[in-house]
Design a protein around this motif. Structure first.
Motif, short mmCIF file in Angstrom:
data_model
loop_
_atom_site.label_atom_id
_atom_site.label_comp_id
_atom_site.label_asym_id
_atom_site.label_seq_id
_atom_site.Cartn_x
_atom_site.Cartn_y
_atom_site.Cartn_z
N THR A 26 0.81 -1.22 0.00
CA THR A 26 0.00 0.00 0.00
C THR A 26 0.84 1.27 0.00
OG1 THR A 26 -0.09 0.07 2.41
CG2 THR A 26 -1.84 -1.16 1.29
N MET A 27 2.09 1.19 0.44
CA MET A 27 2.93 2.38 0.51
C MET A 27 4.31 2.03 -0.01
SD MET A 27 1.55 3.30 4.35
CE MET A 27 2.21 4.93 4.54
N PRO A 28 4.39 1.74 -1.32
CA PRO A 28 5.67 1.26 -1.86
C PRO A 28 6.79 2.28 -1.74
CG PRO A 28 4.06 1.65 -3.61
CD PRO A 28 3.33 1.79 -2.32
N GLY A 29 6.45 3.54 -1.46
CA GLY A 29 7.49 4.56 -1.32
C GLY A 29 8.34 4.39 -0.07
N ILE A 30 7.81 3.68 0.91
CA ILE A 30 8.57 3.49 2.15
C ILE A 30 9.66 2.44 1.94
CG2 ILE A 30 8.41 2.53 4.48
CD1 ILE A 30 6.05 4.12 5.00
N ARG A 31 10.89 2.84 2.28
CA ARG A 31 12.01 1.93 2.07
C ARG A 31 11.95 0.80 3.09
NH1 ARG A 31 17.51 0.97 2.54
NH2 ARG A 31 17.71 2.06 4.52
N GLN A 32 12.00 -0.41 2.61
CA GLN A 32 11.96 -1.58 3.50
C GLN A 32 13.40 -1.97 3.85
OE1 GLN A 32 9.29 -3.84 4.37
NE2 GLN A 32 7.58 -2.76 3.41
N PRO A 33 13.66 -2.16 5.12
CA PRO A 33 15.05 -2.40 5.53
C PRO A 33 15.54 -3.82 5.23
CG PRO A 33 13.60 -2.42 7.43
CD PRO A 33 12.74 -2.09 6.26
N TRP A 34 14.63 -4.77 5.18
CA TRP A 34 15.06 -6.17 5.04
C TRP A 34 14.99 -6.58 3.58
CZ3 TRP A 34 16.71 -7.92 9.63
CH2 TRP A 34 16.12 -7.46 10.81
N PRO A 35 16.06 -7.17 3.04
CA PRO A 35 15.95 -7.76 1.70
C PRO A 35 14.94 -8.92 1.73
CG PRO A 35 18.17 -8.09 2.64
CD PRO A 35 17.39 -7.31 3.64
N ASP A 36 14.99 -9.71 2.79
CA ASP A 36 14.07 -10.84 2.93
C ASP A 36 13.48 -10.77 4.33
OD1 ASP A 36 12.77 -13.27 2.76
OD2 ASP A 36 14.57 -14.43 3.29
N PRO A 37 12.29 -10.14 4.45
CA PRO A 37 11.75 -9.85 5.79
C PRO A 37 11.56 -11.10 6.63
CG PRO A 37 10.44 -8.78 4.07
CD PRO A 37 11.37 -9.72 3.38
N PRO A 38 11.97 -11.03 7.90
CA PRO A 38 11.75 -12.16 8.81
C PRO A 38 10.28 -12.22 9.24
CG PRO A 38 12.71 -10.32 9.99
CD PRO A 38 12.62 -9.89 8.56
N ASP A 39 9.86 -13.40 9.69
CA ASP A 39 8.48 -13.53 10.17
C ASP A 39 8.20 -12.57 11.33
OD1 ASP A 39 7.73 -15.38 8.37
OD2 ASP A 39 7.68 -17.10 9.73
N TRP A 40 9.13 -12.54 12.26
CA TRP A 40 8.95 -11.67 13.43
C TRP A 40 10.19 -10.80 13.61
CZ3 TRP A 40 4.32 -11.40 15.59
CH2 TRP A 40 3.45 -12.51 15.51
N SER A 41 9.95 -9.55 13.90
CA SER A 41 11.08 -8.66 14.19
C SER A 41 10.68 -7.72 15.32
CB SER A 41 11.50 -7.87 12.95
OG SER A 41 10.40 -7.14 12.44
N VAL A 42 11.70 -7.17 15.98
CA VAL A 42 11.41 -6.16 17.01
C VAL A 42 12.19 -4.89 16.69
CG1 VAL A 42 10.94 -7.83 18.85
CG2 VAL A 42 13.24 -6.91 18.58
#
Lengths: 472, 472
Positions: B267-283
């Motif tokens: 929904t907000m592709p402009g936001i840079r995602q930090p993970w190349p491969d997002p983990p199931d759970w993160s804090v």
């Protein structure tokens, strides 16, 4: 109108409660630490379960008999002592002192209301945690009373009052219903916060029977220093400096006047005095820091910076935990020394932090117009909370000045009120300060308190005459 | 029984209030962020002083007209929207947004209820202090509403809820009297704590018009990290580890599920995602430490220790304050992404900390028996507070699943109740959860709440139908 305890009432209760719930009323339940009140009671009941408490409350509600909840008996405002009116039931929580559960991972301890504070501290320590409520009477004060009076003490600066350390309560309400509020939640926005209403209500809206208490991690390293400060204003500047450098690491910050040390020397000569020549004003500062930090070094750096700013004179940094304990024993013994000297009038007041110097500067001269007194002003200066106690001159007793007591109290309280302060910072209202509340309390607050009391306790059985005057 | 706003009522008010206090009612006051409720109102009033608020309340009490207090309109439980019943007055605090006073030395800021949270944060920052309340809607939410709902947000772990940041309030009670409780005291035990009663009462016991807010020293050094964790249980172990090492230095500890990052990407592709491969759970963990400490290094050490304990997988430590802000933007954008996807049912729940893994483990399978859903579970795991939101499968809308909404909500709430949790952790009850409270609330608490409401607001004009069902 309430009724006194009768033999028929007790006989009826005997059919509903085990024999162990009845005990002979001894003088210990009719006295309070300062000896100002002498109580009366029609019966002493010592229930062992919440259901038994509820049974007693229901019986009292039906018979219109007053109940005085009794914790450790250490309260200083007569909340546990009913000197007049129809003889009430004295309901002591002393047999309900179990630790019901420890949730180590959650930093939560669930205890019954009769648990003594020192026991709770020990249970937390055994789990490697800290229950940070700490005050002079911790060896006798019980959790139910501490919560009912929203007790304060020396660690409020960092960890808050008793109410801030309570996640949930179980209580018996004035109709005998049981409030099951022993939640272990950090966030719970499901309606009015009855926990915060009962905490600080001094037993007038119900009897707290158990509580879920918040534990905190024990600071990895602790250290303390006694620093002579120029004056109370310098103490506040020193506090600001310490907090700017160390944030929440400042666990306690206590102001003492030389008078307290003089009283100690006079009444408890066995206590070692740290100063060869005691300063007029000193502060006891206690730090608790995380792993890898050195609180002793932090205190030395703070001292150097404060010295450069002209805030402090001499300073003593505890070289061991034993010496730190000695500093604290000094501070915690002041109330007992005060009691041995015998105050004409004691004031547990708070003012906005920045008004502390003005409070102290104005109170002395104002009191001097009433008579010649010694003043011992000490307390939790980081909370704006001073114990401002007025004593007779050497060689005279408080009895010699009884006629000045009302004027002394009025003088101090008027000044506190003028500065936007509170005439009861941490001890509560009890029966001692009912008139003060009528005099100084915001009228809308007073009216709302009366409406709440009538709504929850329409007969007025719960600790009659505490906080609000009992109906004639 | 309440009456609707009439022309005669408004005409009468015009004789008592300046013309500037009347404004045309626009749709913005009749909508709420999730679009579940559509409000109605007989008039919009925008008083500029506490006396004007009192005038309005007195007039409404006399005419038996309901009042809906309106802050920033960001509430998520319909507390600011009255969809049915006699048309009420909508009373917006938006013109009362002044900073009345700053007491720098005391760490106190006195503001009017209409002040926007971001403005208050800025005022604190300008004084070199921190007002730590922080949540996604801080650019619109106003202090009065934040206190009335006892708002939570991301820093509760360290600094507490809104109520913990409030030293005193000024409020107009349902009879039009003004509660002058703007004390700046850290300790004040003079009777029932009406501040704590009004905070969290969601405007049903009075209208908060101003507050004395607690500021804290700004941490000297701040840093953040995003750490992939094995599962929710590992997140809790990591939190315990962090707190044991760093005490109060842990300012925030937020759990995120990959679903939230997926929704953001969608929904907000402009936001840079930090993970190349997002983990199931993160804090997302945020530290704020004192002078001379290095929070970046502390995070690295924490990571090494957590890695050795098998708690974490990959980890990203922010290399700059800009990157730290990016991490936070990611977290704070999840609610908006959720809204764009469109939840079938959103749950703001809390459970005891140690019950979080069980909650998450049991809720998924239980919901799968109702239908096929996507679940975005995220939130303030350090507070036991999860936003457990249930969405339709890809390609379907929430409208397609409207018929399952009640069952989904019931399923989640039953489980929470079973685990000793709360069905409203930080959003409040509003009008959305009145039935939930009736279902899950302790009966003695419910009865006491009703008694208090009747005692303070016998006509029932204050935010009718919120928390407690309005009398028929």
């Amino acid at each position: 109108m309430l009724s006194p305890v009768t033999e028929a009432f007790i006989a009826d209760l005997h059919t509903r409660l085990p024999a162990s719930s009845f005990r002979e009323l001894s003088p210990a339940y009719l006295e309070e630490p300062r000896g100002r009140y002498h109580g009366q009671g029609g019966a002493l009941l010592v229930p062992s379960t919440t259901d038994e408490v509820a049974e007693i409350v229901r019986a009292c509600a039906t018979a219109r008999i007053g109940i005085v909840p009794f914790g450790g008996g250490t309260g200083l405002v007569g909340g546990q002592i009913m000197a007049k009116g129809p003889a009430p039931v004295i309901l002591s929580l002393e047999r309900m002192r179990a630790v019901r559960a420890l949730y180590e991972r959650e930093n939560v301890l669930v205890v019954e209301a009769g648990a003594v504070l020192a026991e709770v501290q020990a249970a937390a320590e055994a789990a490697g945690r800290l229950f940070p409520l700490s005050l002079a009477s911790e060896g006798s004060a019980r959790i139910g009373g501490l919560l009912s009076t929203n007790a304060g003490g020396v660690n409020v600066l960092r960890y808050g009052n008793a109410r801030d350390l309570c996640l949930g309560i179980e209580a018996v309400l004035p109709d005998g219903s049981i409030l099951n509020g022993l939640k272990r939640l950090r966030k719970d926005n499901t309606g009015y916060d009855l926990r915060h209403l009962l905490v600080g209500a001094e037993g007038t809206l119900g009897i707290i029977t158990a509580a879920a208490l918040k534990l905190v991690p024990r600071p990895a390293q602790e250290a303390a220093a006694l620093l002579a400060v120029r004056d109370p204003a310098a103490a506040l500047e020193l506090l600001a400096l310490a907090q700017a450098r160390l944030g929440e690491g400042v666990s306690a910050f206590e102001l003492m006047h030389r008078m307290g040390l003089d009283f100690l020397a006079q009444t408890m000569p066995g206590i070692r005095q740290p100063w060869p020549d005691p300063p007029d004003w000193s502060v006891l500062i206690d730090l608790g820091l995380g792993a890898g930090q050195d609180p002793g070094a932090a205190l030395e750096e703070l001292f150097v910076e404060a010295d450069a700013a002209g805030l402090v004179g001499d300073g003593l940094i505890a070289r061991s935990q034993a010496q730190r304990a000695e500093f604290w024993a000094l501070r915690e013994s002041i109330p007992l020394a005060n009691r041995r000297i015998g105050a004409i009038s004691s004031h547990d007041i708070s003012v906005p932090l920045s008004a502390i110097p003005e409070m102290i500067a104005r109170a002395g001269p104002a009191l001097a117009e009433i008579g010649e007194f010694r003043i011992n002003c000490f307390g939790h200066v980081g909370d704006g909370n001073l114990h401002y106690n007025v004593f007779p001159p050497p060689g005279e007793t408080r009895a010699d000045h009884e006629n000045k007591r009302a004027a002394v109290k009025r003088c101090v309280h008027d000044l506190v009120n003028d500065l936007g302060g509170s005439v009861s910072a941490e001890h509560g209202v009890g029966r001692l300060k009912v008139e003060d509340i009528e005099c100084y309390c915001d009228p809308a607050k007073l009216a709302a308190m009366r409406a709440i009391k009538s709504a929850l306790d329409p007969i007025g059985i719960m600790n009659p005459g505490v906080i609000l005057r009992a109906p004639a």
